[in-house]
Design an enzyme around this catalytic site. Structure first.
Site, PDB file in Angstrom:
ATOM      1  N   GLU A   1       0.823  -1.222   0.000  1.00  0.00           N
ATOM      2  CA  GLU A   1       0.000   0.000   0.000  1.00  0.00           C
ATOM      3  C   GLU A   1       0.852   1.266   0.000  1.00  0.00           C
ATOM      4  O   GLU A   1       0.582   2.226   0.721  1.00  0.00           O
ATOM      5  CB  GLU A   1      -0.989   0.001   1.175  1.00  0.00           C
ATOM      6  CG  GLU A   1      -2.089  -1.033   1.030  1.00  0.00           C
ATOM      7  CD  GLU A   1      -3.221  -0.845   2.026  1.00  0.00           C
ATOM      8  OE1 GLU A   1      -3.311   0.229   2.627  1.00  0.00           O
ATOM      9  OE2 GLU A   1      -4.003  -1.793   2.195  1.00  0.00           O
ATOM     10  N   GLY A   2       1.890   1.261  -0.806  1.00  0.00           N
ATOM     11  CA  GLY A   2       2.810   2.387  -0.877  1.00  0.00           C
ATOM     12  C   GLY A   2       4.016   2.116  -0.008  1.00  0.00           C
ATOM     13  O   GLY A   2       3.945   2.250   1.217  1.00  0.00           O
TER      14      GLY A   2
END
Length: 783
Positions: free
Chosen positions: A454-455
């Site tokens: 997620e990043g």
């Protein structure tokens, strides 16, 4: 005198008469600004425009409205949500364990999967109208947190369908037909969803995915229809190997212009049944011994109708906007919840272990060397949970805080890594020997997964938090950029003049405020009237740093311009300041919301002092590496004018404060319960955490009895050998009931501290660790 009046009049005309100001001052600046403004792709624009600005905007203002922070509602659960946590979540935790999922099933057990589907875990975010549970964001966070304290695979398998994926996208953008068909099936667990974005050649730079769809005609269900021929190659897709419905992101092209005048329509999201011909799923990745289903999927020239686009053909090319708008909600909940749960598990179980485990006739938790990591664990966990709860509250208030979600994703996962590492250091051999009695080993192995997904955290810190925050949270920068991109030149000049004038006044005000607060060390900074006296100074410190941060940000953007985007280390440190102020705000809010619990004050003080010290260090890092050394010295003199005379204002938390925090972790108390609230901790001696809880209670209960025996030994009424306890009972020093308590304590202690061992063929799924009853313990009653 006449010259002075003339100069003053001219300056007033330029500064305060909009038409004159636009002509002589802001007009030329506008032209230069347009030339210097870096070009921005459509995907970058959509990412910047996505989401909302929440409390982080106040921190960028230079004068946070503390009353606003304290007025946000306290997080709470409905009766239905609380019942689900107390019953269904507890039952699921009893069905799973990290050891069984990783060693025996290499997945959740069939019974656990059936329970998850049957009880609606996959439909927490789906409205009741479609058969879902329609839980709040806070309830979703609480569920993910609890599951993560027992079994990582169960937490991930439940989190992902309720995060950024088919259900979330359908709720916001799906057609009525898509919603009516898929949402009830997802809620009932008849469909298992996955969302495929990452390509081998487009990870962090997800907007550059090479997966492609071509608009064309083809056969579907025996009819020729307008559709798209899609080729893709995805990896790292959670639930991908077993999903029945695949959310798929790709770039859509229309070379024959069958839909309109554009050829490159942009990123598009479609829902693809995985039984469809040409869809390849089933293979798995094995991420650091984590056994949640995760793997690649691919397809080549797979024809699918346009109706499979989420939202139908009208939403072709709108996929990136859809993803960016929905990202904040999922990123605000899933990883912050699971990593806070991991920290609570580490803190509670390791703190208890540190009281139960003795060396040199002393509980190891009482050694200063152990107190230091225990203090970090307690302080970080308190702050992490505060940020988790506050950000989930924002989602329930209807916010989509894109910057705050990046802050909590990065900082909570990083602090979870610190907490778990500290736990492993304290546990020693207990932590590194895997087995059913090890409550920390799998968490230690899998921490990097949260750091990466997620990043990736490096990217989030270096590019996103300040890079996006400086534009979204600043009260004027985005307005200036919009004006510069406005094709209506006259209106653009008016808008730019309004924005740049406000920006200049904003910067000057914060510059004056920064110097004033620096000279008084925040003595007159704003703080709410009705807060705990012991916390009031922290509000002043944050208000002071908010003004300094806003001023330093403006100077940095003014000096570096577009170059600041490439000065990632400076951007990261500026982001650290913003992040730490957000986390500290959440900490102060938690202390108020929970009723200013005096017993919890050491946790609050440790978290705040650690945050303020790191804010100070981040300022130092920016100033030490600022490209203009002259300007850096001037800024340092404004922000920290008294440091040469009085020394640094903020230091690391003191040893005494760390001692107070550590003591809260190694004994039963209401504070320890509040700190680790919401975790799964059954009082079961056959559970790795439960036996520590029971052993801790027995250890504390037996300490007065130990004191009696030691006093008798000093009087030579009782010997010092292995028979001392029996002698003490025979001599009447302790009662038979007390002897039984000591015996029980010894049994639980030995069971809590033991590590697993296996025969040579331990990889066979039927092999288990030895039962404690089979282990000889000739000295189990040694004092």
């Amino acid at each position: 005198m006449i010259w002075f009046i003339a100069i003053l009049t001219s300056a007033s005309l330029v500064l305060f008469v909009p038409l004159v100001r636009r002509t002589l001052l802001t007009g030329p600046i506008f032209g230069l600004y347009r030339k210097l403004l870096p070009s921005m792709s459509q995907t970058e624009k959509e990412a910047l425009e996505a989401g909302t600005v929440w409390w982080e905007g106040e921190l960028f203002s230079g004068k946070p409205a503390w009353e606003k922070l304290l007025a946000y509602p306290a997080p709470n659960l409905s009766a239905e949500e609380q019942s689900f946590l107390n019953n269904e979540c507890e039952q699921l935790c009893r069905l799973v364990s990290d050891w069984e999922t990783t060693q025996k099933h290499h997945d959740l057990s069939p019974e656990a999967w059936a329970f998850i589907k049957d009880k609606g875990f996959l439909g927490m975010i789906i409205p009741k109208a479609y058969g879902g549970l329609q839980f709040s964001a806070y309830a979703h966070s609480q569920v993910a947190q609890k599951l993560s304290t027992q079994c990582g695979a169960s937490a991930v398998s439940v989190m992902v369908p309720n995060s950024l994926g088919p259900a979330e996208l359908l709720l916001h953008y799906g057609t009525d037909a898509q919603k009516n068909y898929y949402l009830p099936r997802l809620a009932r667990g008849e469909e298992i969803p996955a969302f495929a974005l990452t390509n081998p050649n487009a990870g962090s730079d997800a907007a550059s995915i090479p997966d492609v769809g071509i608009i064309c005609k083809g056969m579907h269900d025996g009819k020729e229809v307008l559709g798209m021929r899609v080729t893709w190659d995805k990896r790292y897709i959670t639930l991908g190997p077993i999903c029945t419905i695949l959310g798929l992101a790709f770039r859509l092209h229309d070379p024959e212009k069958l839909l309109g005048d554009k050829e490159d329509l942009g990123i598009t999201c479609a829902l693809v049944p995985t039984h469809h011909e040409g869809v390849n799923i089933g293979r798995r990745h094995f991420p650091l011994n984590a056994v949640f289903q995760n793997g690649p999927n691919w397809g080549r020239d797979v024809f699918m109708p346009l109706e499979w686009i989420i939202g139908g053909p009208a939403m072709a090319g709108q996929g990136w906007r859809m993803l960016m708008e929905c990202l904040a909600a999922g990123r605000s909940i899933s990883l912050p919840a699971s990593n806070t749960g991991m920290a609570k598990l580490a803190t509670r179980a390791t703190g208890g272990y540190a009281r139960v485990r003795s060396q040199f006739k002393t509980a190891i938790g009482k050694f200063e060397g152990i107190e230091e990591p225990l203090a970090r664990m307690g302080g970080h966990t308190y702050l992490m949970d505060a940020a988790r709860m506050m950000t989930a509250t924002a989602i329930d208030l209807g916010e989509k805080p894109s910057v705050a979600s990046a802050i909590v994703k990065y900082h909570i996962t990083e602090r979870a890594r610190i907490v778990v590492n500290d736990a492993m250091d304290i546990l020693g051999g207990k932590g590194i020997c895997l087995g059913p009695n090890n409550f920390m080993g799998r968490a230690y192995q899998q921490v990097p997964v949260s750091i990466t997904v997620e990043g990736a955290n490096i990217l989030t810190r270096s590019l996103i938090i300040f890079g996006q925050g400086a534009i979204r949270c600043h009260p004027y920068v985005l307005s200036e950029m919009r004006a510069a991109q406005n094709p209506d030149a006259p209106q653009a000049r008016v808008n730019f003049d309004r924005a740049i004038s406000g920006h200049v006044a904003f910067a000057i005000t914060n510059g004056v405020r920064t110097l004033g607060h620096g000279l008084t060390r925040g003595l007159f900074a704003a703080a709410p009237a009705k807060v705990a006296p012991e916390a009031k100074g922290y509000y002043k410190d944050l208000a002071r740093y908010s003004a300094a941060f806003a001023f330093l940000s403006d100077v940095s953007m003014g000096v570096l311009g577009g170059e600041l985007k490439r000065r990632e280390k400076l951007s990261a440190r500026l982001g650290d300041i913003l992040s730490l102020m957000y986390l500290a705000s959440a900490t102060l809010r938690r202390y108020e919301v929970e009723g200013r619990q005096t017993a919890d004050a050491p946790l609050m003080h440790w978290a705040m002092q650690d945050a303020l010290f790191k804010i100070q260090a981040a300022f130092d890092g920016v100033l030490a590496n600022f490209p203009s050394r002259v300007l850096a010295k001037m800024l340092n003199a404004m922000i920290f004018p008294l440091d040469r005379l009085l020394g640094r204002e903020h230091g690391v938390p003191t040893d005494e404060l760390g001692h107070q925090v550590a003591q809260l972790l190694i004994g039963p108390s209401a504070t320890r319960d509040r700190l680790t609230a919401g975790m799964y901790a059954p009082l079961d001696e056959n559970d790795a955490v439960g036996v520590v809880e029971l052993a801790l209670a027995a250890t504390v209960a037996c300490e007065p009895i130990d004191a009696k025996i030691k006093a008798a030994q000093k009087l030579r009424q009782v010997g010092a050998g292995n028979t001392a306890i029996r002698e003490a009972m025979d001599a009447g020093v302790i009662t038979a009931a007390e002897y039984a308590l000591l015996e029980r304590r010894a049994y639980l202690r030995d069971k809590a501290v033991r590590v697993d061992d296996f025969p040579q063929d331990f990889h066979h799924e039927s092999v288990v660790s030895r039962n404690l009853a089979s282990v000889p313990m000739p000295h189990k009653l040694a004092a």
